[in-house]
Write an enzyme that holds these catalytic residues in place. Structure first.
Site, short mmCIF file in Angstrom:
data_model
loop_
_atom_site.label_atom_id
_atom_site.label_comp_id
_atom_site.label_asym_id
_atom_site.label_seq_id
_atom_site.Cartn_x
_atom_site.Cartn_y
_atom_site.Cartn_z
N ASN A 8 22.49 26.15 27.33
CA ASN A 8 23.40 26.51 28.22
C ASN A 8 22.92 25.49 29.37
O ASN A 8 21.74 25.77 30.04
CB ASN A 8 23.43 27.75 28.64
CG ASN A 8 24.44 28.05 29.84
OD1 ASN A 8 24.99 27.07 30.43
ND2 ASN A 8 24.44 29.27 30.10
N ARG A 101 27.30 26.00 25.48
CA ARG A 101 28.26 26.47 26.14
C ARG A 101 29.04 25.41 26.87
O ARG A 101 27.98 24.57 27.51
CB ARG A 101 27.56 27.52 27.00
CG ARG A 101 28.51 28.11 28.16
CD ARG A 101 27.79 28.88 29.13
NE ARG A 101 28.89 29.42 30.15
CZ ARG A 101 28.86 29.37 31.23
NH1 ARG A 101 27.66 28.83 32.08
NH2 ARG A 101 29.84 29.84 32.01
N HIS A 190 34.95 33.14 31.28
CA HIS A 190 33.96 34.26 30.67
C HIS A 190 34.46 34.74 29.11
O HIS A 190 34.20 35.78 28.74
CB HIS A 190 34.18 35.46 31.65
CG HIS A 190 33.38 35.36 32.80
ND1 HIS A 190 33.49 36.15 33.94
CD2 HIS A 190 32.10 34.71 33.07
CE1 HIS A 190 32.68 36.10 34.95
NE2 HIS A 190 31.70 35.10 34.50
N LEU A 219 31.50 42.24 35.10
CA LEU A 219 31.22 42.39 36.44
C LEU A 219 29.67 41.73 36.66
O LEU A 219 28.87 42.69 36.55
CB LEU A 219 31.31 43.58 36.94
CG LEU A 219 32.54 44.18 36.84
CD1 LEU A 219 32.60 45.77 37.33
CD2 LEU A 219 33.86 43.37 37.06
N ASN A 221 27.45 38.05 38.73
CA ASN A 221 27.77 37.65 40.06
C ASN A 221 29.09 36.99 40.29
O ASN A 221 29.88 37.04 41.03
CB ASN A 221 26.65 36.31 40.19
CG ASN A 221 25.84 36.27 41.46
OD1 ASN A 221 26.39 36.74 42.46
ND2 ASN A 221 24.60 36.15 41.56
N ARG A 251 32.21 34.79 45.90
CA ARG A 251 33.65 34.13 45.82
C ARG A 251 34.50 35.26 46.35
O ARG A 251 34.56 36.48 45.86
CB ARG A 251 34.07 33.89 44.34
CG ARG A 251 33.19 32.57 43.70
CD ARG A 251 33.75 32.08 42.52
NE ARG A 251 32.94 31.53 41.71
CZ ARG A 251 32.46 31.86 40.34
NH1 ARG A 251 32.93 32.74 39.75
NH2 ARG A 251 31.43 30.90 39.72
N VAL A 341 26.40 43.93 36.95
CA VAL A 341 27.04 45.03 37.81
C VAL A 341 27.58 46.18 36.96
O VAL A 341 27.41 47.32 37.01
CB VAL A 341 28.06 44.64 38.69
CG1 VAL A 341 28.87 46.03 39.42
CG2 VAL A 341 27.56 43.79 39.85
N GLY A 342 28.49 45.93 35.98
CA GLY A 342 29.26 46.53 34.81
C GLY A 342 28.10 47.41 34.19
O GLY A 342 28.38 48.40 33.81
N ASN A 344 25.09 48.07 35.14
CA ASN A 344 24.13 48.93 35.84
C ASN A 344 24.42 49.72 37.13
O ASN A 344 23.65 50.17 37.76
CB ASN A 344 23.09 48.12 36.54
CG ASN A 344 22.24 47.43 35.32
OD1 ASN A 344 21.65 48.07 34.66
ND2 ASN A 344 22.36 46.01 35.19
N GLU A 394 25.95 36.64 25.46
CA GLU A 394 26.90 35.41 25.25
C GLU A 394 26.09 34.46 24.43
O GLU A 394 26.61 33.78 23.69
CB GLU A 394 27.08 34.86 26.72
CG GLU A 394 28.07 35.54 27.47
CD GLU A 394 28.25 35.09 28.94
OE1 GLU A 394 27.32 35.73 29.81
OE2 GLU A 394 29.14 34.38 29.42
P1 ADP Z 1 25.37 36.34 36.46
O1 ADP Z 1 27.00 36.21 36.64
O2 ADP Z 1 24.54 35.31 37.31
O3 ADP Z 1 25.00 35.98 34.90
P2 ADP Z 1 24.38 38.94 35.80
O4 ADP Z 1 25.41 39.45 35.05
O5 ADP Z 1 23.14 38.82 35.29
O6 ADP Z 1 25.02 37.72 36.68
O7 ADP Z 1 24.73 40.05 37.16
C1 ADP Z 1 23.82 39.92 38.24
C2 ADP Z 1 24.45 40.76 39.34
O8 ADP Z 1 24.08 42.05 38.74
C3 ADP Z 1 23.51 40.88 40.45
O9 ADP Z 1 24.01 39.92 41.55
C4 ADP Z 1 23.69 42.53 41.06
O10 ADP Z 1 24.76 42.46 42.03
C5 ADP Z 1 23.83 43.21 39.74
N1 ADP Z 1 22.72 44.05 39.39
C6 ADP Z 1 21.91 43.93 38.58
N2 ADP Z 1 21.19 44.77 38.36
C7 ADP Z 1 21.70 45.82 38.98
C8 ADP Z 1 21.59 47.13 39.14
N3 ADP Z 1 20.36 47.82 38.54
N4 ADP Z 1 22.25 48.08 39.80
C9 ADP Z 1 23.53 47.33 40.50
N5 ADP Z 1 23.69 46.29 40.29
C10 ADP Z 1 23.00 45.25 39.76
#
Ligand code: ADP
Length: 408
Positions: A8, A101, A190, A219, A221, A251, A341-342, A344, A394
């Site tokens: 990637n 990728r 995505h 969900l 970044n 964004r 986010v999704g 965690n 991914e």
């Molecule tokens: P990317 O799009 O860079 O691959 P990720 O899928 O790793 O991103 O998501 C990163 C985001 O996930 C962080 O910016 C944060 O907002 C969120 N995140 C990570 N861990 C947690 C957590 N334990 N609780 C809430 N949000 C989290």
């Protein structure tokens, strides 16, 4: 053992992962960054075989080196040295294929594609649509093909999964000739993650993919949501670029374009300033001062009003798309959440679906809050729609698609 190397590549860095596709286990992964700077960084991690239990890799050893890395080709040299010194040796056991990728496949690439000189030219030409990403992806492809000239290289496109969108879903309602001559339409991104998660959800539930109506919220970044009918993407929130749709880390997602005309005319902002505003200074960062949802939750706990509003705007948008995609699909069997986010943030999942009881969506608060990590159900047993958390992978999806395309 059938090792597949996944690359990637970004403009000044690349990530890699070596997977054994007989077990789908990660053997090693790494990151080469600050390419072109005075001092670059290379991090290589080797994973030991699990002694028992599921084939999940666990951390064995990481080594970080700092050294000047002039370009991607030099970066690949550093990566190869790391494999030789720390293992597993690619000389003893070379990859059977290399998967790349690639962000933008335009309307041309709808499946994983064996890379030929002509495919490289096409990826290069599509840089018009993805000026930051496709040239960086191509730099990785060229360096990797020089390093592994005798193995098949496969491009896996972020946009490919969404090539099944109907014209009604992908066409913007603007002057048709201008749109056609500049290839302005929705492409969606995505796709690798949306495909991985929807496949994994069907497999986990033991139900045929072809029979399921699914909504997947990716969900991270960056964030996007996709409506998937029988394994085919029929609508997705990102559009011509990854800017459209949900509120993201930095964004804005959906915004009336006329607000930008106004800022140009009234505030004298240039195109580049507006681009910077909506792509890098908006979203959760713009609303609440951090693009990390953990910070937003902590600030809400302290009573920070900006953080509260940021969170509410974020969740409001998720709910709007959930409703829209329930309507496009005519109801859903499964709704999944994935990425940082999704996976965690229980409060985000609960907020996104809170009003959907009328559509048979019922989250179980205890299951939703449980600090588990794997794929799991968070809806009640009575819920007509099954709600899942599905950790995305991914790299594994790219490796699977690479193997599929590389085999004659
Ligand atoms: P990317 O799009 O860079 O691959 P990720 O899928 O790793 O991103 O998501 C990163 C985001 O996930 C962080 O910016 C944060 O907002 C969120 N995140 C990570 N861990 C947690 C957590 N334990 N609780 C809430 N949000 C989290």
């Amino acid at each position: 053992m059938t090792p597949v190397l996944v690359i990637n590549s970004g403009s000044s860095s690349f990530k890699y992962q070596l997977l054994d596709m007989d077990t789908e286990r990660t053997l090693a992964s790494g990151l080469v960054e600050r390419i072109g700077d005075a001092l670059g960084v290379a991090r290589h991690t080797v994973y030991a075989a699990p002694t028992d239990g599921p084939a999940a890799a666990f951390l064995d050893a990481t080594r970080t080196r700092e050294l000047p890395i002039a370009d991607h080709t030099a970066g690949f040299g550093v990566m190869l040295e790391a494999f030789e010194s720390d293992g597993p040796s690619l000389t003893d056991s070379p990859p059977g294929a290399v998967g790349h990728r690639v962000v933008h496949g335009g309307a041309r690439f709808f499946e994983p594609t064996l890379i030929t000189p002509l495919v490289e030219i096409n990826i290069d030409e599509l840089a018009v649509l993805a000026p930051l990403h496709n040239p960086a992806n191509l730099a990785g492809i060229r360096a990797a093909r020089a390093a592994f000239p005798d193995v098949p290289h496969v491009a896996v496109f972020d946009t490919a999964f969404h090539q099944t969108l109907s014209p009604a879903a992908y066409t913007y309602a603007i002057d048709a000739e201008i749109a056609a001559s500049h290839r302005i339409r929705r492409y969606g991104f995505h796709g690798t993650s949306h495909k991985f998660v929807s496949d994994a959800a069907a497999a986990f539930l033991g139900r045929p993919l072809s029979e399921l109506k699914q909504i997947v919220f990716h969900l991270g970044n960056g964030a996007s949501v996709t409506a998937i009918d029988g394994g085919r993407s029929i609508d997705t929130s990102m559009g011509f670029t990854p800017l459209e749709g949900l509120v993201m880390g930095t964004r804005s997602g959906d915004i009336d374009p006329a607000a930008l005309f106004h800022l140009s005319r009234r505030a004298g902002m240039s195109i580049d300033e507006l681009d910077d505003l909506v792509n890098r200074r908006s979203g959760l960062l713009g609303l609440a001062g951090s693009n990390d949802l953990r910070d937003i939750r902590a600030a809400i706990a302290r009573g920070d009003e900006r953080a509260m509003l940021g969170f509410e705007v974020y969740v409001h948008r998720l709910r709007s798309y959930a409703g829209a995609y329930l309507a496009q699909l005519g109801g859903a069997d499964v709704i999944s959440f994935t990425a940082g986010v999704g996976e965690n943030a229980p409060a985000v999942r609960a907020g996104a679906l809170a009003t959907l009881g009328f559509a048979g969506v019922e989250i179980d608060p205890v299951r939703n809050e449980a600090p588990e990590r794997g794929i799991r159900i968070i809806s009640t047993d009575a819920s007509a729609v099954t709600v899942l958390v599905v950790p995305t992978d991914e790299e594994l999806e790219i490796a699977r698609q690479t193997l599929g395309a590389a085999r004659p």
